[in-house]
Design an enzyme around this catalytic site. Structure first.
Site, PDB file in Angstrom:
ATOM      1  CE  LYS A   1      -3.310   5.146  -1.316  1.00 21.57           C
ATOM      2  NZ  LYS A   1      -4.647   5.916  -2.097  1.00 21.57           N
TER       3      LYS A   1
ATOM      4  CE1 TYR B   1      -3.912   2.347   0.880  1.00 22.58           C
ATOM      5  CE2 TYR B   1      -2.398   3.411   2.303  1.00 22.58           C
ATOM      6  CZ  TYR B   1      -3.406   3.339   1.653  1.00 22.58           C
ATOM      7  OH  TYR B   1      -4.376   4.703   1.735  1.00 22.58           O
TER       8      TYR B   1
END
Ligand code: NAP
Length: 261
Positions: free
Chosen positions: A160, A156
């Protein structure tokens, strides 16, 4: 008054931002992954102008979303908000990349390439981009690493960071034409954020609304905002033009799409 499209507006930040923008009189189009979620979103947002339906983990549905959005557009503002955090690696059927990578990075790229340019383009990232590993950009689609290397949290953070790199590349390319910003909305107890999250949803939504209505210096190139509309600082790697170019080149190779001039 602005015409605004928010992806992933069936829940969390996207839903509440849509409600607030509608209450201010803006024309807001929602987006949901299925007809059931579209009906949930419409019930929660009675004044919405319409709802687009697409599963943003599907290449074909993401492309269809872009053409349907263009038929409704142009939009003054597009907020790339849909995102996923936890879940199995589960590779998508039509790209074989992890769902998290497709939804968090690839779908915003495809929509950026295919949708008519808005005046303001907002990518919802996370402060966790600062924990992303620039060394993983080269294998952003997980073609070299396997299931055993997978870690939801680390991946994750990587997605990002990759999203910030993409947004910063688009910001430079479209400078003077489209104002492009990234956002950390706060760590909040949405479905994605989990129960332990300490921050307030309304502070993150305040940033969405400020950016959507253009209440910031739109001459800034690639600004990064935090809750309550405060300007923040991205990690230094996000400004690395070599890495930005690599993310764009890999996305271009994977999708066959180019960011328009
Ligand atoms: N919450 C936090 O602490 C936090 C912190 C930093 C950044 N963010 C970012 O903020 C953004 C919004 O997250 P949130 O906290 O509001 O999470 P959320 O409540 O889980 O909402 C995510 C939205 O994205 C949609 N979505 C997810 N996968 C999709 C797919 N394959 N196709 C279509 N729609 C899909 C969800 O649809 P369904 O409702 O149908 O699942 C939902 O509408 C995300 O980009 C997230 O990474 C959140």
């Amino acid at each position: 008054m602005s015409r605004i499209l928010i992806t992933g507006s069936s829940d969390g930040f996207g839903l509440v931002a849509a409600q607030q923008l509608i209450s201010q009189g803006h024309t807001v189009y929602l987006h949901a992954r299925s007809s059931q979620r579209a009906s949930d979103a419409e019930k929660a947002c009675p004044g919405a102008a319409g709802t687009l339906i697409a599963d943003l983990s599907s290449l074909s549905e993401t492309k269809k979303f872009a053409s349907e959005a263009n038929a409704l557009g142009p939009f003054d503002v597009v907020i790339h908000n849909a995102g996923v955090f936890l879940g199995p690696t589960r590779r998508t059927a039509d790209t074989n990349m992890p769902t998290q990578v497709f939804v968090n990075v690839c779908a915003p790229y495809i929509l950026t390439c295919l949708m008519e340019k808005p005046k303001r383009l907002i990518y919802i990232s996370s402060m966790l981009h600062k924990q992303g590993d620039p060394g993983n950009v080269g294998d952003m689609f997980w073609e070299k690493r396997g299931e055993d290397d997978w870690n939801d949290f680390k991946s994750y953070c990587d997605t990002k960071l990759q999203l910030n790199l993409l947004a910063n590349a688009v910001a430079k390319k479209w400078k003077g034409r489209t104002s492009v910003a990234t956002v950390h909305p706060g760590w909040v107890a949405t479905k994605l954020g989990g129960k332990e999250a300490p921050d307030r949803l309304e502070d993150g939504v305040e940033t969405y609304v400020k950016l959507a209505v253009g209440d910031y210096d739109q001459g800034l190139v690639a600004p990064y905002f935090e809750p309550r509309g405060h300007l923040g600082e991205q990690v230094a790697a996000a400004g690395d033009e070599g890495l930005q170019g690599e993310v764009v080149r890999l996305l271009e190779g994977k999708t066959g799409l180019k960011i328009p001039a």
